[in-house]
Design an enzyme around this catalytic site. Structure first.
Site, PDB file in Angstrom:
ATOM      1  N   ASP A  82       1.042  -1.514   0.356  1.00 33.31           N
ATOM      2  CA  ASP A  82      -0.382   0.139   0.018  1.00 33.31           C
ATOM      3  C   ASP A  82       0.949   0.773  -0.080  1.00 33.31           C
ATOM      4  O   ASP A  82       1.988   1.065   0.580  1.00 33.31           O
ATOM      5  CB  ASP A  82      -0.540   0.519   1.127  1.00 33.31           C
ATOM      6  CG  ASP A  82      -1.843  -0.880   0.927  1.00 33.31           C
ATOM      7  OD1 ASP A  82      -2.320  -1.202   0.188  1.00 33.31           O
ATOM      8  OD2 ASP A  82      -2.483  -1.457   2.474  1.00 33.31           O
ATOM      9  N   ASP A 132      -6.731  -1.378  -4.862  1.00 34.91           N
ATOM     10  CA  ASP A 132      -8.272  -1.251  -3.662  1.00 34.91           C
ATOM     11  C   ASP A 132      -9.267  -0.344  -3.920  1.00 34.91           C
ATOM     12  O   ASP A 132     -10.268  -0.474  -3.659  1.00 34.91           O
ATOM     13  CB  ASP A 132      -7.431  -0.520  -2.322  1.00 34.91           C
ATOM     14  CG  ASP A 132      -6.508  -1.303  -1.446  1.00 34.91           C
ATOM     15  OD1 ASP A 132      -6.735  -3.038  -1.927  1.00 34.91           O
ATOM     16  OD2 ASP A 132      -5.502  -1.093  -0.416  1.00 34.91           O
TER      17      ASP A 132
END
Length: 163
Positions: A119, A138
């Site tokens: 991330d 995401d």
């Protein structure tokens, strides 16, 4: 050719997710730098290793949870694909399913390669300091799921009205 939009949406979502992770985390050196301010506070790159699910849930670091999350993600992809392919989906529903599957498979590849999901996106605004990070996959998962909810029931073939 009936599901080419689904395939290409998934392909490009997967490719953009993986390319963005490689570019930011490896090429720009975020793994080493840990933080790059792009347009503070709106957009920052912050290195994150997500071993769980959203907001760090199930983040116990156990190898079993890694494989359970991989299996769960693949199962969700198969269910979505089966559901959409059995329906007569409109273009928007095919696009939504492709985005969801492509983003989910991007995160699956991360778990297989690294043991966690990479991330790097962090966004804050208006005095709110967001501590969480996410990735392009995401975004595709969220947009795809929202699209499936919004466009479900709008099949490509017109339904006949009952007399």
């Amino acid at each position: 050719m009936r599901f080419s939009l689904l395939f290409w949406a998934g392909f490009w979502a997967f490719l953009l997710d993986q390319a963005s992770k490689y570019l930011v985390v490896h090429w720009m050196g975020l793994a080493r730098l840990r933080s790059i301010d792009v347009l503070p506070p709106l957009l920052n790159f912050r290195y994150g290793e997500n071993r769980g699910i959203n907001f760090g849930l199930l983040d116990n670091g156990a190898d079993l949870s890694r494989w359970l999350l991989i299996g769960f993600s693949v199962l969700v992809c198969l269910i979505v694909l089966t559901w959409v392919m059995r329906a007569q989906p409109a273009r928007w529903m095919q696009l939504s399913a492709g985005l969801l599957v492509g983003g989910a498979l991007g995160n699956v590849i991360d778990r297989l390669l690294y043991g966690y999901v990479l991330d790097f996106l962090n966004m804050s605004c208006c005095g709110f300091n967001n501590p969480f990070v996410f990735n392009v996959g995401d975004i595709f998962i969220f947009v795809g799921a929202a699209g499936l909810i919004l466009f479900e029931g709008r099949s490509g073939a017109r339904r006949k009205k009952a007399p």
